[in-house]
Design a protein around this motif. Structure first.
Motif, short mmCIF file in Angstrom:
data_model
loop_
_atom_site.label_atom_id
_atom_site.label_comp_id
_atom_site.label_asym_id
_atom_site.label_seq_id
_atom_site.Cartn_x
_atom_site.Cartn_y
_atom_site.Cartn_z
N THR A 169 0.83 -1.20 0.00
CA THR A 169 0.00 0.00 0.00
C THR A 169 0.87 1.25 0.00
O THR A 169 0.58 2.22 -0.70
N SER A 184 -6.84 6.89 0.55
CA SER A 184 -7.02 5.52 0.99
C SER A 184 -8.50 5.24 1.19
O SER A 184 -9.25 6.08 1.67
N ASN A 217 -6.20 -2.07 2.56
CA ASN A 217 -5.06 -2.02 1.65
C ASN A 217 -5.46 -1.60 0.25
O ASN A 217 -4.87 -2.04 -0.74
N ASP A 218 -6.46 -0.75 0.13
CA ASP A 218 -6.92 -0.25 -1.16
C ASP A 218 -6.63 1.24 -1.25
O ASP A 218 -6.83 1.98 -0.29
N CYS A 262 -4.10 -4.24 -2.72
CA CYS A 262 -3.01 -5.12 -2.29
C CYS A 262 -3.60 -6.21 -1.39
O CYS A 262 -4.10 -5.90 -0.31
#
Length: 137
Positions: free
Chosen positions: A41, A57, A61-62, A78
């Protein structure tokens, strides 16, 4: 009746897409990197920065990013993969051609690969940051 609706909807959407500017070209790339999803990330955020995208964000983890007044929109996800690897999914939507979307996805993919390989530079940067912090005390 249902048989007639589907071709009619497809034909209508095709015609609307051909004469309007709201159609987007999309591309998707997947790669596997040897790092954690959290570090992935951070690498994705750095790749956005290096390629000129504004990013934010979505939690987890995006990451989402845009460029050129939202004419190009990117999502990088991720996800943990087997054997301690991380799978990176890059999705690009752009008002440009399909080639432009593919090129943007490939550039981001190359950036993430380069940044993931360059662990020493990350360590050096962290060491320099800590050294500079100690000097300010």
């Amino acid at each position: 009746m249902v048989r007639l609706r589907v071709p009619f909807v497809v034909l209508t959407l095709t015609l609307l897409c051909a004469v309007s500017a709201w159609c987007l070209s999309m591309a998707h790339r997947t790669q596997t990197v040897t790092t954690s999803p959290e570090r992935c990330t951070r690498l994705a955020a750095r790749a956005f920065e290096l390629e000129g995208y504004g990013s934010s964000s979505a939690g987890g983890n995006d990451l989402y990013g845009s460029k050129d007044s939202f004419s190009t929109f990117v999502c990088i996800m991720c996800n943990l993969a087997p054997s301690g690897l991380t799978q990176v999914n890059i999705v690009v939507a752009t008002e440009g051609t399909p080639d432009a979307a593919g090129e943007a996805a490939e550039r981001l993919q190359r950036r993430i690969e380069e940044l993931a390989r360059d662990r020493d530079r990350d360590r050096d940067r962290d060491r320099d940051r800590d050294r500079d912090f100690d000097r300010r005390r």
